[in-house]
Enzyme design. Structure first.
Site, short mmCIF file in Angstrom:
data_model
loop_
_atom_site.label_atom_id
_atom_site.label_comp_id
_atom_site.label_asym_id
_atom_site.label_seq_id
_atom_site.Cartn_x
_atom_site.Cartn_y
_atom_site.Cartn_z
N ARG A 147 -18.59 -24.35 -24.82
CA ARG A 147 -19.27 -24.03 -26.47
C ARG A 147 -17.45 -24.97 -27.33
NH1 ARG A 147 -19.44 -19.28 -29.86
NH2 ARG A 147 -17.02 -19.52 -30.94
N TYR A 159 -15.25 -20.35 -38.77
CA TYR A 159 -15.31 -19.43 -37.75
C TYR A 159 -15.29 -20.44 -36.13
CZ TYR A 159 -18.00 -17.94 -34.01
OH TYR A 159 -18.68 -16.90 -32.87
N GLU A 262 -28.35 -13.01 -30.42
CA GLU A 262 -26.74 -11.91 -30.29
C GLU A 262 -26.85 -11.01 -31.56
OE1 GLU A 262 -23.63 -14.98 -30.58
OE2 GLU A 262 -22.87 -13.50 -32.57
N HIS A 312 -25.47 -13.33 -24.75
CA HIS A 312 -23.66 -13.02 -25.84
C HIS A 312 -22.81 -12.50 -24.57
CE1 HIS A 312 -22.07 -10.86 -28.58
NE2 HIS A 312 -21.89 -12.48 -28.35
N GLU A 339 -22.71 -16.45 -21.60
CA GLU A 339 -21.18 -16.38 -22.06
C GLU A 339 -20.35 -15.89 -22.00
OE1 GLU A 339 -21.48 -15.09 -26.15
OE2 GLU A 339 -19.73 -16.82 -26.85
O1 KDG Z 1 -18.60 -9.42 -33.31
C1 KDG Z 1 -19.29 -11.04 -32.84
C2 KDG Z 1 -19.24 -11.45 -32.29
O2 KDG Z 1 -19.45 -11.11 -31.19
C3 KDG Z 1 -19.80 -13.20 -32.59
O3 KDG Z 1 -19.12 -13.48 -33.51
C4 KDG Z 1 -19.55 -13.76 -31.21
O4 KDG Z 1 -20.85 -15.40 -31.85
C5 KDG Z 1 -20.57 -15.39 -31.55
C6 KDG Z 1 -20.28 -15.38 -29.86
O5 KDG Z 1 -21.48 -16.64 -29.63
O6 KDG Z 1 -19.76 -15.13 -29.38
MG MG Z 2 -22.51 -16.89 -31.67
#
Ligand code: KDG
Ligand code: MG
Length: 402
Positions: A147, A159, A262, A312, A339
């Protein structure tokens, strides 16, 4: 066999985890993950005040009945707190059942469907050069899928991109920190990032990207189209998905595969998305979506509609949740990808795991149960530390989706 005791263990080896331990009269115990990032104590209260008293004296072998009891019997069905608490119980019960059977959990689900579980890692950097070097590091470690998230020129923080060289952990303050977002700057930049990734790494690497709910459907459609030449594995969380039909518009405009889920916690959150084939990957996790029992239902609905799983697996899924997820992934016929964001060293001291990584793939291990345990003595030395997820504002101060 009866459940005679239960403990909710809250620990903070660098980030908070909620772990449930269910103990039986025969001495066998099971472990479940009940971690809900930034809302950990709500799950603790839900488990201690409402769930555990109902579990004492119940037969742990009756996983389905206990699941229905906690879901239907609550009257107030669904929601992240309830479904994470149910997930923790469900995981612990599957752990007990598999330990009693003397089998690794995946054998109870129907046995393995594959030799290894492809995982994706997170490569992030403040600019394109730093991000590409991170991708190269993961490729050298053997990852087949990465990713890719990158700082956006003109936006102070983005982010997924760590600050001050620290490992990325979004729940970064006792009260929500604030970040600033510009959709235009983002949309203009991201295709250049993926062009650079393909120029350096060629066509074979699986490349993923998380939008983290920040676009509108037509903006997501534009990004999907702009990224088509770079054939991403998926674009994740393009828009907030409470309104499932918003994915229709994105779908009409682009062949870039779409992933979401997620923040979902039950099958109804993705029913339309799956039945209308509006997505390609469903990203619910065993930890936040009612455990293995409920994830099987989602996966079966998805299989009917050409949707594959892509669970997730950020660090807020504890090693217990990851262990259980890997057993699920080993079995689920319509598996897509998992992931995996590595936990820090202290976390891996606190939890012992049976899963292992080799050349881009995980295997869950063959110990009876899900193979993950917690060191309660060490946990007692690592008390909870309040940490919240951030909020996000547009450049004019309007509150936006984080
Ligand atoms: O707690 C929030 C996270 O799990 C999130 O921001 C992580 O988006 C995320 C990911 O795809 O791992
Ligand atoms: Mg995510």
């Amino acid at each position: 066999m009866k459940i005679v005791d239960a403990k909710v263990i809250v620990s903070c080896p660098g980030r908070n985890f909620v772990t449930l331990k269910l103990i039986t009269d025969e001495g066998v115990y099971g472990i479940g993950d009940g971690t809900l990032n930034g809302r950990e104590k709500s799950v603790v209260s839900y488990l201690e005040d409402y769930v555990i008293p109902c579990l004492i004296d119940k037969d742990p072998q009756r996983i389905e009945d206990i699941w229905q009891y906690l879901y239907r019997g609550a009257y107030w069905r669904g929601g992240p707190v309830t479904m994470t608490a149910i997930a923790a119980v469900d995981m612990a019960l599957w752990d007990i059942k598999a330990k009693v059977a003397g089998l690794p959990l995946y054998q109870l689900l129907g046995g393995r469907s594959r030799d290894g579980i492809m995982v994706y890692a997170h490569a992030t950097g403040e600019d394109i050069a730093a991000t590409l070097d991170e991708v190269a590091r993961y490729v050298a470690l053997g990852y087949k899928a990465v990713r890719v998230q990158c700082g956006i020129p003109g936006i102070a923080s983005t982010y997924g991109v760590p600050k001050d060289g620290k490992p990325y952990e979004p729940a970064d303050a006792a009260l929500p920190s604030e970040s600033v977002w510009s959709t235009e700057k983002y949309l203009n930049f991201v295709p250049r990032l993926f062009q650079a990734v393909r120029d350096r790494f060629g066509d074979e690497l699986h490349v993923l990207h998380d939008i983290h709910h920040r676009l509108t459907p037509i903006e997501a459609a534009r990004l999907g189209k702009d990224c088509e030449p770079y054939h991403l594995f998926w674009l994740e969380d393009a828009v907030p998905a409470e309104n499932q039909s918003s994915f229709r518009l994105i779908r009409q405009h682009t062949t870039t595969p779409l992933a979401v889920g997620e923040v979902f916690n039950r099958i109804y959150d993705c029913q339309q998305l799956i039945q209308e084939q509006l997505i390609d990957y469903i990203r619910c996790s065993v930890t936040h979506t009612g455990g293995i029992t409920h994830m099987r239902r989602i996966a079966d609905l998805a299989a009917l509609n050409h949707v594959r799983t892509g669970s997730h697996g950020a660090t807020d899924i504890s090693p217990v949740g990851m262990g259980a997820a890997l057993h699920f992934d080993y079995w689920v016929p319509n598996f897509g990808i998992q992931e995996h964001m590595a936990h820090n060293e202290q976390t891996m001291e606190l939890f012992s795991v049976d899963y292992s990584f080799k050349s881009g793939f995980f295997t869950p291990g063959d110990k009876p149960g899900h193979g993950v345990d917690i060191d309660e003595t060490l946990a007692a030395k690592l008390p909870y530390q309040r940490a919240c997820l951030p909020v996000n504002r547009l450049e004019d101060g309007t509150l936006w989706n984080w």
